[in-house]
Each structure stands twice: as structure tokens, then as C-alpha cells.
Design an enzyme around this catalytic site. Structure first.
Site, mmCIF file in Angstrom:
data_model
loop_
_atom_site.group_PDB
_atom_site.id
_atom_site.type_symbol
_atom_site.label_atom_id
_atom_site.label_comp_id
_atom_site.label_asym_id
_atom_site.label_seq_id
_atom_site.Cartn_x
_atom_site.Cartn_y
_atom_site.Cartn_z
ATOM 1 N N LYS A 112 -7.569 -35.906 43.739
ATOM 2 C CA LYS A 112 -8.454 -36.853 43.046
ATOM 3 C C LYS A 112 -9.141 -36.184 41.865
ATOM 4 C CE LYS A 112 -12.496 -35.177 44.786
ATOM 5 N NZ LYS A 112 -13.761 -34.867 44.101
ATOM 6 N N THR B 55 -14.860 -40.291 41.972
ATOM 7 C CA THR B 55 -14.721 -39.194 41.024
ATOM 8 C C THR B 55 -14.187 -39.661 39.675
ATOM 9 O OG1 THR B 55 -14.193 -37.840 42.966
ATOM 10 C CG2 THR B 55 -13.895 -36.827 40.828
#
Length: 343
Positions: free
Chosen positions: A196, A253
Site C-alpha cells: 500500500k 494511505t
């Protein structure tokens, strides 16, 4: 496992390690915190604040900072390791001579080692080889350190190959503002947490170029596809990657200004050079080193990761962000699910 009198050591005094130490201390645990920098230890001792990595957060008196890793991990029931991924091997080696048999070792670090392509629990298990594999666990999910430190409601996942260990970790960390689920897939939990960060750099680049919201949504969605491709190749459960440690962490994120990886990508999209950005950062953007690991691992395994590849070319091969967008958009047309669950 009884948690009431658990002896805890936290290894790593960055923002995330400090935030998790505060969470545990707020629950009433007396814990030792290993910090690398003598000035951080002095700040916590004198002012109850980690001014370098987590400023403006008062730390409880039951956090005892130390620069001696032996003191922090010796005779502990649980040791939480929260150091940059590229430091994990060295730190694990330092811990080995002090860890007690039976200790549960939990990592909240996110990354894949460059040379070996090992996850953090794999490195810990290799270096601290006298502990059984099920004694290693991972804590991961959508969680910014500052929000956890400020008691913002947060939900994450704990994972081990042993359900008993996962539930032990769940009980240690869970509190009214920090809910912990368990799963039995430490590989998927760690691949999600590592990849991620790479996709977040891509999302930041997109926003830095002021491309709009459509491209960012596409990047997040297709980034999840790439996470599934590599994860399932390594034995991850796709349902793990559809959960907190995968899509949950990915969404946070890729869209949150508190993300160091997103911020780094945004600056690159605005035209700044990687070396200049890194020189101005005190805290580590894990996605930079993880990009190299993911790129090399994908080539080794024959897994197609177009977005991650383009991030690699921008960071390490001097490709312009304009070129990467053109390459991604002009790839051959295909079915949306092609290769999603390659194994």
C-alpha cells in the site's frame, strides 16, 4: 494467555512505536521503550514528550525510555518491534541474546527486505531462531500514529499462524479507541501493509500533478489488483487483502495527508527530486525501499505489476511522471479480472 501482568518491551521510538507505547501505557502497562537517539530518551525522561517524532503528545510516566536494547527486551512476555524495515535484520540480531524463551514478538513495521524479499516476521523468525514460528505476530491496518496517540477510533488486524497468539495480541492492544480483529494470514497482512505504501506514492504523484480524482480512484483500485496478484502468489488469502490490512490501509494511505509515502509522491508529482525530498525528511517513507523490493520480487516471480513498476521507474530510473501515465494508459486492453488471483 493471561494479559493482566504482561511484561512489555517496545523496540523503536519513532512516531508509530511511540504512539503504540502510549496506547499500551494508557491501558496501565508498565513498559520499557527502546529509542535509538539519546536525545529522544532525554526528551521523554525530562519532558514526557518525543519532540522529534511525535511532538505535542504527552507520554505517560509508565513508559520508561532506554538506549539499551537488552534492558528493553529482557524477561518480557511480549516485545513489540516498530523499526524501519531496512533496520529490522540488525535490530533483530541485537535482540536475540536477550529475548526470553516463550516471548511473543509482534512487529508493526511495514516493508519487504530489499535483498531477501522477506517480510518482517520472516526476518525476526530467522534471526531469533530459538522461538517457535507461531510466537511471531504482526499488527497492521489503517492507522496514522498521531491519530492513535490522540485516541481517534482506529481498527486494525493482528495476525499469527497461531490463533491463540493472535487473540493474545488482540487482547493486549484492544481498548475503547483501538479495536483489533484477528486473522490467520500473516503473509497477506504484511504484503498488504508493504504494498500500500508503493501505491500511495503513485496516488501522491497523481495528486501532485493535479490530475483529478478519477485517476486516483483508478490507481487505488488497480493497486489493490496488484496487491492481490503478488500476495496470492506468495500464499496470501485474497480475503485478507480485501480487509483492514489490505484495502483498509490502502485507502487511508492513498488519501491521507498524514501519510509520508503519499506526501513524498505528491512532492514528486510537483516536480521535486527524490534525493531532495528524502534529505528533508527525518522520518522514513517506507514505500521508497519497498518499491525496489516489490519490483525485483515481481520480476523474480513473473507477476505483472504495472503501477508498482512505474513507481520504480520514476524513483530509480529517471522516468518522467508524464511518461509513466502515458505508458499505463496505453497498455494493451484486457479483461478487468485478468491475473487478479494469479498463483
Amino acid at each position: 494467555m493471561d494479559t493482566a501482568k504482561t511484561r512489555i518491551g517496545v523496540v523503536g521510538g519513532g512516531a508509530w512505536g511511540t504512539a503504540l507505547a502510549k496506547l499500551l501505557a494508557d491501558k496501565g502497562f508498565l513498559l520499557d521503550l527502546w529509542v535509538f537517539e539519546p536525545e529522544v530518551r532525554e526528551q521523554i525522561e525530562k519532558n514526557r514528550e518525543n519532540k522529534i517524532f511525535l511532538p505535542d503528545v504527552r507520554l505517560p510516566e509508565n513508559i520508561i525510555p532506554s538506549n539499551d536494547i537488552g534492558i528493553v527486551v529482557k524477561e518480557k512476555d511480549l516485545v513489540l518491534v516498530v523499526v524501519p524495515s531496512h533496520c529490522m535484520r540488525d535490530v533483530a540480531g541485537q535482540m536475540k541474546n536477550f529475548i526470553s524463551p516463550g516471548t511473543i514478538v509482534v512487529t508493526a513495521s511495514k516493508g519487504i527486505e530489499n535483498k531477501t524479499h522477506m517480510t518482517m516476521t520472516q526476518i525476526l523468525a530467522e534471526k531469533i531462531d530459538f522461538l517457535p514460528k507461531e510466537n511471531f505476530a504482526v499488527l497492521s491496518g489503517p492507522s496514522f500514529a498521531r491519530e492513535v496517540a490522540n485516541n481517534v477510533p482506529t481498527v486494525v488486524a493482528a495476525s499469527s499462524t497461531s490463533r491463540d497468539v493472535s487473540e493474545y495480541v488482540q487482547n493486549i492492544f484492544s481498548c475503547p479507541t483501538f479495536r483489533v480483529y484477528v486473522n490467520d494470514d500473516p503473509i497477506g497482512t504484511q504484503i498488504g501493509g508493504a504494498m500500500k505504501n508503493v501505491v500511495a506514492i503513485a496516488a501522491g504523484i497523481c495528486d501532485g500533478m493535479q490530475m483529478g480524482l478519477n485517476p486516483r480512484a483508478a490507481l487505488i483500485t488497480r493497486g489493490l489488483t496488484e496487491m492481490n496478484r503478488l500476495g496470492t502468489k506468495l500464499g496470501a488469502d485474497p480475503l485478507t487483502l480485501a480487509g483492514l490490512a489490505g484495502v483498509g490501509d490502502l485507502l487511508l494511505t492513498c488519501t491521507g495527508a498524514l501519510s509520508r509515502n503519499y506526501t513524498l509522491g505528491r512532492q514528486i508529482g510537483e516536480g521535486k527530486k527524490l534525493d531532495d525530498i528524502i534529505s528533508e525528511m527525518r522520518m522514513v517513507a517506507e514505500g521508497v525501499k519497498t518499491t525496489r523490493s516489490v519490483y525485483n520480487l515481481s520480476k523474480k516471480l513473473g507477476v505483472d505489476l504495472p503501477i508498482c513498476n512505474e513507481v520504480y521507474f520514476v524513483l530509480f530510473k529517471g522516468s518522467s511522471v508524464k511518461e509513466t501515465v502515458e505508458r499505463l494508459m496505453n497498455r494493451s486492453l484486457k479483461h478487468e479480472l485478468d491475473g487478479v488471483l494469479d498463483s
